[in-house]
Motif scaffolding. Structure first.
Motif, mmCIF file in Angstrom:
data_model
loop_
_atom_site.group_PDB
_atom_site.id
_atom_site.type_symbol
_atom_site.label_atom_id
_atom_site.label_comp_id
_atom_site.label_asym_id
_atom_site.label_seq_id
_atom_site.Cartn_x
_atom_site.Cartn_y
_atom_site.Cartn_z
ATOM 1 N N GLU A 54 5.091 -7.080 3.519
ATOM 2 C CA GLU A 54 3.637 -7.233 3.355
ATOM 3 C C GLU A 54 3.002 -6.034 2.667
ATOM 4 N N ARG B 145 1.637 -3.491 0.097
ATOM 5 C CA ARG B 145 1.189 -3.577 -1.292
ATOM 6 C C ARG B 145 0.925 -2.166 -1.796
ATOM 7 N N GLN C 267 -4.482 -9.902 -5.138
ATOM 8 C CA GLN C 267 -3.213 -9.849 -4.415
ATOM 9 C C GLN C 267 -2.943 -8.454 -3.864
ATOM 10 N N GLY D 49 -3.936 -8.388 -0.109
ATOM 11 C CA GLY D 49 -2.618 -8.842 0.330
ATOM 12 C C GLY D 49 -2.299 -8.500 1.766
#
Length: 482
Positions: free
Chosen positions: A279, A281, A454, A458
């Protein structure tokens, strides 16, 4: 007067997000926060610590003999725009910046420090932590009123994971939601520090926070995910051996953000951090898209040749010594034949073996096939490239990138610094790649909007809650047809 960037925005059906622009701190106020955190002496001591190091302003007080003798690196100079007074003040005044965002064609901006870029790298433990703490207090207070269209990254020190977690929690309590970390920590080489302590700050190695690190940083990465912080690195590589000219700032500047970002990206990737924390980022800022494209291609290419099965093609034990001797006898010249008895050692036959437990350089990544590298890289790493980056298009070239992927390049204007002479032109510059048919409309949408969503949402789906683009981001996160 409508700017070129504003006209571009009017014709788009999606928001424009600036994934990396800069504030220019108003230092008299910032110093008040330093003073509040550490007292009057902290301001003097803080300034002294910030001037330290081989890249400090001492270069300008040295003569050429002293510069050569010390190998004092040419520091940045005239690094902020001055001719456009409006733009210069815009980067310093949140209210003015907020009022002009439509002129820039921007719906939302993530802002990073200028003076504060180096705070997490101060060597002195006390003042590093004090500076980051005070900066985050300053940034949160100055920009909170304008959260509908902008947010400022928190500066997080990481000489130890514990200090990083403490400041991350502090930043979270202030309402900050992006963690700007160092790409590496300079650490003294133990033997040098022990035997030659006066050289401890000059002979160092780069701790990339993963491979061979002095600390286990997994608790910090876990805390980032728990608190919903995307991670961004904006460290410089000026001072690396190939960027250490004593006379030329531009020589030191070219590629230095990319070099520093690569230290972190390779460490997190090959150290298995994105495997253990899918997960997470991570943004590598100002390195330009081509650096991410090259790194992605490099790691896939090396796996294809040096994966555990592929290494057997390189094992010296496979050599047919009898066949090799016959070939050398048939085709070797007189000088070669005179030393034919040394052929086995020249071919590596019978040399030292490599233990099986250290053969697989990809082991920590949990990779069993090349596609696994894609899954550890593409969704996790985001590469900031500015509006004038002529090679941003390389990130979107599905024909060239392994597995038909697009490397996650994010539009990053660097507003406030010397490479942006007019804030109202930056978005229009970025749009030129579409106008020149180097990318498609879908590519530009990814570049200017989707990939930033994203990155920043994210790990925190509420990142854009309460902002001007909350609805568009919600639709983007929900996916097509929702």
């Amino acid at each position: 007067m409508t700017t070129p960037s504003a006209r571009i925005r009017e014709n788009l059906d999606h928001p424009l997000i600036d994934g990396d622009s800069h504030i220019i701190e108003y230092t008299p106020v910032l110093m008040d926060y330093i003073r509040e955190s550490g007292g009057e002496d902290a301001v003097t001591d803080f300034r002294s610590n910030m001037r330290g190091g081989n890249m400090g302003p001492g270069w300008y007080q040295m003569n050429w003999d002293e510069r050569r003798d010390n190998r004092s690196i040419r520091a940045p100079w005239w690094a902020l725009p001055t001719k456009n007074t409006l733009d210069r003040c815009t980067a310093m005044l949140p209210k003015l910046y907020h009022s002009r965002m439509d002129d820039f064609g921007l719906d939302y901006a993530v802002l990073y420090p200028s003076t504060g870029l180096a705070f997490h790298s101060v060597i002195n433990d006390e003042y590093r932590q004090l500076a980051c703490h005070a900066y985050n207090e300053y940034a949160a207070a100055a920009y909170a009123e304008f959260a509908d269209r902008m947010t400022v990254a928190a500066v997080i020190p990481l000489h130890t994971p514990e200090e990083g977690i403490r400041e991350l929690e502090h930043a979270h309590s202030l309402g900050l939601k992006v963690a700007m970390i160092p790409s590496f920590v300079r650490r003294p080489v133990p033997r040098v520090a022990r035997e030659y302590p006066e050289l401890a700050n000059q002979v160092f190695w780069l701790d990339n926070l993963s491979i061979d690190s002095e600390h286990d940083y997994d608790p910090f990465w876990a805390k980032c995910i728990e608190l919903g912080f995307p991670v961004a690195a904006h460290s410089g590589g000026m001072g690396f051996h190939d960027r250490s000219s004593i006379s030329n700032y531009m020589h030191n500047h070219m590629g230095h953000f990319a070099a520093a970002g690569e230290v972190l990206a390779k460490g997190l990737l090959m150290g298995g951090v994105t495997y253990r924390f899918p997960e997470l980022r991570v943004a590598l800022l100002e390195g330009r898209a081509i650096n991410g494209t090259r790194l992605y291609g490099d790691i896939v290419g090396r796996w294809n040749k040096r994966n555990p099965a592929g290494l057997e093609n390189l094992n010296p034990a496979n050599i047919d010594l009898e066949q090799a001797q016959e070939l050398f006898k048939q085709y070797g010249d007189d000088l070669t034949l005179a030393k034919l008895e040394q052929l086995p050692s020249a071919l590596g036959v019978g040399g030292h073996d490599i233990p099986t437990d250290v053969r697989n350089d990809f082991d920590a990544m949990g990779v069993v096939k090349a596609e696994d590298i894609r899954d550890r890289f593409i969704p996790n790493f985001y590469f900031g490239c500015e509006s004038d980056d002529p090679l941003a298009c390389t990130a979107f070239n599905r024909k060239a990138n392994p597995f038909g992927e697009q490397v996650r390049a994010i539009m990053s204007f660097d507003l406030g610094h010397w490479d942006v002479l007019d804030m109202g032109h930056a978005a229009a510059e970025a749009y030129e790649q579409l106008e020149h048919e180097l990318i498609t409309e879908e590519d530009f949408r990814n570049f200017a909007f989707s990939f930033s969503v994203q990155l920043y949402a994210g790990t925190n789906s509420e990142f854009f809650a309460g902002t001007r683009i909350e609805g568009e981001v919600g639709a983007e996160l929900a996916g097509p047809g929702s």
